[in-house]
Motif scaffolding. Structure first.
Motif, short mmCIF file in Angstrom:
data_model
loop_
_atom_site.label_atom_id
_atom_site.label_comp_id
_atom_site.label_asym_id
_atom_site.label_seq_id
_atom_site.Cartn_x
_atom_site.Cartn_y
_atom_site.Cartn_z
N PRO A 159 0.84 -1.21 0.00
CA PRO A 159 0.00 0.00 0.00
C PRO A 159 0.87 1.25 0.00
N THR A 160 0.61 2.17 -0.91
CA THR A 160 1.48 3.34 -1.03
C THR A 160 0.71 4.65 -1.04
N TYR A 161 1.37 5.65 -0.48
CA TYR A 161 0.95 7.05 -0.63
C TYR A 161 2.21 7.89 -0.47
N ASN A 162 2.60 8.54 -1.56
CA ASN A 162 3.82 9.36 -1.59
C ASN A 162 5.05 8.58 -1.17
N GLU A 163 5.31 7.50 -1.92
CA GLU A 163 6.50 6.68 -1.68
C GLU A 163 7.34 6.54 -2.95
N ARG A 164 7.35 7.58 -3.76
CA ARG A 164 8.08 7.55 -5.04
C ARG A 164 9.54 7.15 -4.88
N GLY B 145 12.96 0.73 -5.44
CA GLY B 145 13.98 -0.11 -4.81
C GLY B 145 13.38 -1.30 -4.10
N LEU B 146 12.25 -1.08 -3.42
CA LEU B 146 11.60 -2.17 -2.70
C LEU B 146 11.10 -3.24 -3.67
N ILE B 147 10.46 -2.83 -4.75
CA ILE B 147 9.97 -3.80 -5.73
C ILE B 147 11.12 -4.63 -6.29
N ARG B 148 12.21 -3.96 -6.68
CA ARG B 148 13.33 -4.68 -7.27
C ARG B 148 13.94 -5.68 -6.27
N GLU B 149 14.05 -5.27 -5.01
CA GLU B 149 14.59 -6.19 -4.00
C GLU B 149 13.69 -7.39 -3.79
N LEU B 150 12.38 -7.16 -3.71
CA LEU B 150 11.45 -8.27 -3.51
C LEU B 150 11.48 -9.24 -4.69
N LEU B 151 11.53 -8.73 -5.91
CA LEU B 151 11.58 -9.60 -7.08
C LEU B 151 12.86 -10.43 -7.09
N ALA B 152 13.97 -9.81 -6.72
CA ALA B 152 15.24 -10.52 -6.71
C ALA B 152 15.25 -11.61 -5.64
N ILE B 153 14.65 -11.32 -4.50
CA ILE B 153 14.66 -12.27 -3.38
C ILE B 153 13.67 -13.40 -3.58
N MET C 46 10.81 -2.16 6.93
CA MET C 46 10.64 -3.61 7.07
C MET C 46 11.49 -4.28 6.00
N PRO C 47 12.62 -4.87 6.36
CA PRO C 47 13.56 -5.39 5.37
C PRO C 47 12.96 -6.49 4.50
N PRO C 48 13.01 -6.35 3.19
CA PRO C 48 12.42 -7.36 2.31
C PRO C 48 13.06 -8.74 2.45
N GLU C 49 14.30 -8.80 2.92
CA GLU C 49 14.95 -10.10 3.08
C GLU C 49 14.34 -10.93 4.20
N VAL C 50 13.45 -10.33 5.00
CA VAL C 50 12.75 -11.08 6.05
C VAL C 50 11.56 -11.86 5.49
N VAL C 51 11.06 -11.47 4.33
CA VAL C 51 9.88 -12.14 3.76
C VAL C 51 10.10 -13.64 3.58
#
Length: 233
Positions: free
Chosen positions: A8-13, A18-26, A94-99
């Motif tokens: 969920p986003t609001y003003n997170e440009r 970076g978050l999307i790219r990290e999640l996809l890589a992980i 919230m670090p994406p590597e925890v997912v």
């Protein structure tokens, strides 16, 4: 296990790409990323659209006439297809590597919660006042609702899809998580907590509140939710 990650986003440009790219890589091909943007004026949705244009695993849900954290998560769940559904903040606190740790915990549970308040977890991402507020709310929740959950206000969650056939998210902001976790335990779902280190957001302004007045306004809804649940049938 295929996982849908709702963001969920609001003003997170400045954070979302970076978050999307990290999640996809992980997470690899077993993941889909669903960004639910509440018509952010800073161009968050445009950043996501550019990524989604070349990446089938990314979806954008742009809401023009509705706002709110809880309803954004619910919209993401409605658009998801994974066997498991995750959601998290988009400020990189919230670090994406925890997912993946949460997904592994889901093998023996129905809901896995990223927790700041079990052994190995901590919160260095908020001010002293913010940490005091969070501790006080969680202590009250534990006293009224049970100590089986330590971080009732986590907001960093992975759950199996069948959970949402029985539980609907209720609330406005972070109090939805208190209701969700309490209802889950009450219905007999297996809930486990996985420690994580909450870190400062990288860019932008916190939605939680940065002063005593903001926190008190949020706190009233948390307290009312805890009391309602404690004395409900």
């Amino acid at each position: 296990m295929n996982v849908s990650v709702v963001l969920p986003t609001y003003n997170e440009r400045d954070n979302i790409g970076g978050l999307i790219r990290e999640l996809l890589a992980i997470l690899g091909d077993a993941a889909e990323i669903i960004v639910v943007d509440d018509n952010s004026p800073d161009g968050t949705s445009e950043v996501v659209e550019r990524i989604a244009g070349g990446e089938r695993r990314v979806k954008l849900v742009r809401r023009l006439h509705e706002r709110g954290l809880r309803s954004a998560i619910a919209a993401g769940i409605a658009h998801s297809s994974g066997d498991a559904i995750a959601w998290m903040d988009c400020d990189l606190s919230m670090p994406p590597e925890v997912v993946p740790d949460l997904l592994r915990a889901l093998e023996a549970s129905d809901i896995a919660v990223g927790s700041r308040y079990v052994r190995g977890g901590c919160d260095v991402g908020h001010s002293s006042l913010g940490r005091l507020f969070s501790r006080a709310i969680n202590l009250m929740a534990s006293l009224f609702l049970g100590f089986s959950i330590r971080d009732y206000t986590s907001g960093f969650v992975v759950a199996r899809r069948p959970v949402f056939a029985d539980i609907q998210l209720v609330g406005d902001y972070g109090e939805y998580c208190i209701d969700f976790l309490y209802q889950a335990r009450k219905m007999g779902f297996r809930v486990v907590e996985v420690p994580y280190r909450c870190v400062p957001r990288q860019y932008g302004r916190s939605k939680t509140g940065t002063n005593a007045i903001d926190l008190m306004q949020r706190g009233g809804k948390y307290i009312l939710t805890i009391v309602r649940l404690r004395f409900s049938p």
